[in-house]
Motif scaffolding. Structure first.
Motif, PDB file in Angstrom:
ATOM      1  N   ALA A  59       0.835  -1.210   0.000  1.00 24.56           N
ATOM      2  CA  ALA A  59       0.000   0.000   0.000  1.00 24.56           C
ATOM      3  C   ALA A  59       0.870   1.260   0.000  1.00 24.56           C
ATOM      4  CB  ALA A  59      -0.933  -0.013   1.208  1.00 24.56           C
ATOM      5  N   ASN A  60       2.022   1.221   0.678  1.00 24.76           N
ATOM      6  CA  ASN A  60       2.953   2.349   0.645  1.00 24.76           C
ATOM      7  C   ASN A  60       3.441   2.596  -0.771  1.00 24.76           C
ATOM      8  OD1 ASN A  60       2.799   2.833   3.378  1.00 24.76           O
ATOM      9  ND2 ASN A  60       4.767   1.916   3.875  1.00 24.76           N
ATOM     10  N   ALA A  61       3.749   1.526  -1.501  1.00 23.53           N
ATOM     11  CA  ALA A  61       4.205   1.682  -2.881  1.00 23.53           C
ATOM     12  C   ALA A  61       3.108   2.309  -3.740  1.00 23.53           C
ATOM     13  CB  ALA A  61       4.636   0.338  -3.464  1.00 23.53           C
ATOM     14  N   VAL A  62       1.884   1.887  -3.531  1.00 27.40           N
ATOM     15  CA  VAL A  62       0.765   2.460  -4.285  1.00 27.40           C
ATOM     16  C   VAL A  62       0.634   3.952  -3.975  1.00 27.40           C
ATOM     17  CG1 VAL A  62      -1.759   2.459  -4.519  1.00 27.40           C
ATOM     18  CG2 VAL A  62      -0.501   0.291  -4.515  1.00 27.40           C
ATOM     19  N   GLU A  63       0.698   4.294  -2.697  1.00 31.52           N
ATOM     20  CA  GLU A  63       0.486   5.683  -2.283  1.00 31.52           C
ATOM     21  C   GLU A  63       1.657   6.600  -2.597  1.00 31.52           C
ATOM     22  OE1 GLU A  63      -0.429   8.355   1.716  1.00 31.52           O
ATOM     23  OE2 GLU A  63      -0.641   6.170   1.817  1.00 31.52           O
ATOM     24  N   HIS A  64       2.875   6.132  -2.421  1.00 32.05           N
ATOM     25  CA  HIS A  64       4.037   7.023  -2.484  1.00 32.05           C
ATOM     26  C   HIS A  64       4.946   6.822  -3.683  1.00 32.05           C
ATOM     27  CE1 HIS A  64       3.057   8.302   1.560  1.00 32.05           C
ATOM     28  NE2 HIS A  64       3.076   7.052   1.966  1.00 32.05           N
ATOM     29  N   ALA A  65       4.707   5.797  -4.497  1.00 32.85           N
ATOM     30  CA  ALA A  65       5.673   5.473  -5.547  1.00 32.85           C
ATOM     31  C   ALA A  65       5.017   5.260  -6.907  1.00 32.85           C
ATOM     32  CB  ALA A  65       6.479   4.249  -5.142  1.00 32.85           C
ATOM     33  N   GLY A  66       4.056   6.082  -7.209  1.00 31.79           N
ATOM     34  CA  GLY A  66       3.512   6.032  -8.556  1.00 31.79           C
ATOM     35  C   GLY A  66       2.357   5.083  -8.785  1.00 31.79           C
ATOM     36  N   GLY A  67       1.779   4.548  -7.740  1.00 32.53           N
ATOM     37  CA  GLY A  67       0.564   3.764  -7.918  1.00 32.53           C
ATOM     38  C   GLY A  67       0.717   2.260  -8.007  1.00 32.53           C
ATOM     39  N   GLY A  68       1.920   1.739  -7.797  1.00 35.57           N
ATOM     40  CA  GLY A  68       2.056   0.291  -7.858  1.00 35.57           C
ATOM     41  C   GLY A  68       3.479  -0.163  -7.674  1.00 35.57           C
TER      42      GLY A  68
END
Length: 126
Positions: free
Chosen positions: A44-53
């Motif tokens: 979820a962190n990657a989704v929120e902070h790193a471009g959506g996925g």
């Protein structure tokens, strides 16, 4: 065991696949729930902070179950708080804190290209 790309749209399905694979690897009960929750928080962190996925790879090692999550975001300097971060919107880090708390191993590095984050978390199987 499992390799998947994920986005916010398919994250619920990926969580279920991680849980199924972890159960098949021998995790059960509380440990299964903790591992699934930790993987979910990092994804979820990657989704929120790193471009959506990002990308997720689940591997069965001799003594542990390991999950590596990578993304193409800007990367970050990991600061995993020792104590639970505050509950205000401006205070971040609860997902990393929780994942660190419930796993046996958690590392955060920068991708070999110098861009993006690589978060590896694992639980011992014995």
């Amino acid at each position: 065991m499992l390799k998947r790309r994920f986005t916010g749209e398919n994250l619920p399905q990926v969580r279920a696949q991680v849980e199924d694979a972890a159960a098949a690897a021998g995790l059960g009960g509380v440990r299964l729930g903790e591992f699934t929750l930790a993987v979910s928080e990092i994804a979820a962190n990657a989704v929120e902070h790193a471009g959506g996925g990002g990308r997720l790879e689940l591997r069965l090692l001799p003594d542990e179950l390991e999950c590596r999550i990578t993304d193409d975001g800007p990367g970050f300097v990991p600061a995993i708080p020792e104590l639970l971060p505050g509950l205000t919107e401006g205070c971040r880090g609860r997902g990393l804190w929780l994942a660190h708390l419930v796993t046996d191993r958690l590392t955060v590095t920068t991708d070999t290209r110098g861009k993006g984050a690589v978060v590896t978390l694992a639980l011992r199987l014995t």
